[in-house]
Design a protein around this motif. Structure first.
Motif, PDB file in Angstrom:
ATOM      1  N   GLY A 113      62.322  25.934  75.652  1.00  0.00           N
ATOM      2  CA  GLY A 113      63.302  25.049  76.230  1.00  0.00           C
ATOM      3  C   GLY A 113      62.865  23.613  76.015  1.00  0.00           C
ATOM      4  N   MET A 114      63.767  22.697  76.296  1.00  0.00           N
ATOM      5  CA  MET A 114      63.451  21.284  76.121  1.00  0.00           C
ATOM      6  C   MET A 114      63.889  20.510  77.351  1.00  0.00           C
ATOM      7  N   VAL A 115      63.034  19.594  77.784  1.00  0.00           N
ATOM      8  CA  VAL A 115      63.355  18.667  78.862  1.00  0.00           C
ATOM      9  C   VAL A 115      63.467  17.293  78.214  1.00  0.00           C
ATOM     10  N   GLY A 116      64.634  16.670  78.351  1.00  0.00           N
ATOM     11  CA  GLY A 116      64.921  15.428  77.650  1.00  0.00           C
ATOM     12  C   GLY A 116      65.416  15.757  76.254  1.00  0.00           C
ATOM     13  N   GLY A 117      65.565  14.728  75.453  1.00  0.00           N
ATOM     14  CA  GLY A 117      65.914  14.965  74.050  1.00  0.00           C
ATOM     15  C   GLY A 117      67.373  15.220  73.766  1.00  0.00           C
ATOM     16  N   GLY A 118      68.244  14.892  74.719  1.00  0.00           N
ATOM     17  CA  GLY A 118      69.671  15.125  74.514  1.00  0.00           C
ATOM     18  C   GLY A 118      70.322  14.051  73.659  1.00  0.00           C
ATOM     19  N   GLN A 119      71.625  13.924  73.800  1.00  0.00           N
ATOM     20  CA  GLN A 119      72.426  12.999  73.006  1.00  0.00           C
ATOM     21  C   GLN A 119      71.795  11.613  72.947  1.00  0.00           C
ATOM     22  N   GLY A 120      71.650  11.099  71.744  1.00  0.00           N
ATOM     23  CA  GLY A 120      71.131   9.757  71.549  1.00  0.00           C
ATOM     24  C   GLY A 120      69.623   9.623  71.611  1.00  0.00           C
ATOM     25  N   ALA A 121      68.914  10.699  71.856  1.00  0.00           N
ATOM     26  CA  ALA A 121      67.454  10.649  71.957  1.00  0.00           C
ATOM     27  C   ALA A 121      66.837  11.047  70.620  1.00  0.00           C
ATOM     28  N   PHE A 122      66.262  10.102  69.934  1.00  0.00           N
ATOM     29  CA  PHE A 122      65.677  10.337  68.611  1.00  0.00           C
ATOM     30  C   PHE A 122      64.576  11.378  68.638  1.00  0.00           C
ATOM     31  N   VAL A 148      60.078  15.949  76.316  1.00  0.00           N
ATOM     32  CA  VAL A 148      60.273  14.780  75.456  1.00  0.00           C
ATOM     33  C   VAL A 148      61.044  13.696  76.216  1.00  0.00           C
ATOM     34  N   THR A 149      60.557  13.410  77.398  1.00  0.00           N
ATOM     35  CA  THR A 149      61.193  12.469  78.318  1.00  0.00           C
ATOM     36  C   THR A 149      60.433  11.138  78.295  1.00  0.00           C
ATOM     37  N   PRO A 150      60.937  10.138  79.016  1.00  0.00           N
ATOM     38  CA  PRO A 150      60.111   8.945  79.221  1.00  0.00           C
ATOM     39  C   PRO A 150      58.784   9.330  79.893  1.00  0.00           C
ATOM     40  N   HIS A 197      54.255  27.856  79.418  1.00  0.00           N
ATOM     41  CA  HIS A 197      53.444  26.979  78.582  1.00  0.00           C
ATOM     42  C   HIS A 197      54.163  25.654  78.346  1.00  0.00           C
ATOM     43  N   VAL A 198      53.383  24.576  78.212  1.00  0.00           N
ATOM     44  CA  VAL A 198      53.938  23.228  78.065  1.00  0.00           C
ATOM     45  C   VAL A 198      53.503  22.594  76.750  1.00  0.00           C
ATOM     46  N   ILE A 199      54.475  22.039  76.051  1.00  0.00           N
ATOM     47  CA  ILE A 199      54.244  21.187  74.886  1.00  0.00           C
ATOM     48  C   ILE A 199      54.763  19.829  75.327  1.00  0.00           C
ATOM     49  N   CYS A 200      53.895  18.833  75.417  1.00  0.00           N
ATOM     50  CA  CYS A 200      54.298  17.551  75.966  1.00  0.00           C
ATOM     51  C   CYS A 200      54.133  16.437  74.952  1.00  0.00           C
ATOM     52  N   ASP A 201      55.210  15.670  74.771  1.00  0.00           N
ATOM     53  CA  ASP A 201      55.141  14.479  73.947  1.00  0.00           C
ATOM     54  C   ASP A 201      54.084  13.563  74.544  1.00  0.00           C
ATOM     55  N   LYS A 202      53.390  12.805  73.732  1.00  0.00           N
ATOM     56  CA  LYS A 202      52.335  11.948  74.265  1.00  0.00           C
ATOM     57  C   LYS A 202      52.902  10.732  74.974  1.00  0.00           C
ATOM     58  N   PRO A 203      52.213  10.266  75.986  1.00  0.00           N
ATOM     59  CA  PRO A 203      50.983  10.768  76.581  1.00  0.00           C
ATOM     60  C   PRO A 203      51.281  11.904  77.562  1.00  0.00           C
ATOM     61  N   LEU A 204      50.306  12.768  77.751  1.00  0.00           N
ATOM     62  CA  LEU A 204      50.462  13.841  78.727  1.00  0.00           C
ATOM     63  C   LEU A 204      50.662  13.259  80.119  1.00  0.00           C
ATOM     64  N   ALA A 205      49.907  12.246  80.435  1.00  0.00           N
ATOM     65  CA  ALA A 205      49.957  11.609  81.757  1.00  0.00           C
ATOM     66  C   ALA A 205      49.695  10.116  81.572  1.00  0.00           C
TER      67      ALA A 205
END
Length: 133
Positions: A17-26, A93-95, A112-120
């Motif tokens: 699944g994806m959190v963030g990354g919807g319409q307009g999100a590169f 892939v959120t702010p 399991h989590v795949i997180c865009d950087k930075p993790l925190a």
């Protein structure tokens, strides 16, 4: 098969699944393209925007089942953890300020989590996530 992907081993692609990354999100599009490159992942659920209408519209564009389009990452983590066909991993892939609470929700749900950087944004937050893992 040592070193084989789940798909190569006959287990099928990893449901994510994806959190963030919807319409307009590169960056969401970039992650989806990368996930499709080896056919080891299939996107099946999402909380694609903090705006519920935009999240739903994004899910429609991506061909997701409307029942697996969520208004929030918290709702998604709880619902997907209960499904027999629930996601096995989530790409966040959120702010940056949303990374920790979203990652925490999915880790606590056993996903399991795949997180865009930075993790925190702080070492203390990163250590708290590591402790959950």
């Amino acid at each position: 098969m040592v070193g084989a992907s789940k798909a190569e081993a006959g287990g099928g692609p990893i449901r994510y699944g994806m959190v963030g990354g919807g319409q307009g999100a590169f960056i969401g599009a970039v992650h989806r393209i990368a996930a499709r490159m080896d056919n080891d992942f299939v996107l099946v659920a999402g909380a694609l925007s903090s705006d519920p209408a935009r999240a739903k519209a994004s899910a429609v564009e991506l061909g997701l089942d409307p029942e697996r389009s969520y208004a929030s990452y918290a709702e998604m983590a709880k619902a997907e953890a209960k499904r027999p066909d629930g996601i096995e991993a989530v790409a966040i892939v959120t702010p940056n300020n949303v990374h920790v609470p979203a990652a925490k929700a999915f880790l606590e749900a056993g996903i399991h989590v795949i997180c865009d950087k930075p993790l925190a944004t702080t070492l203390a937050e990163a250590k708290k996530l590591a402790a959950i893992v």
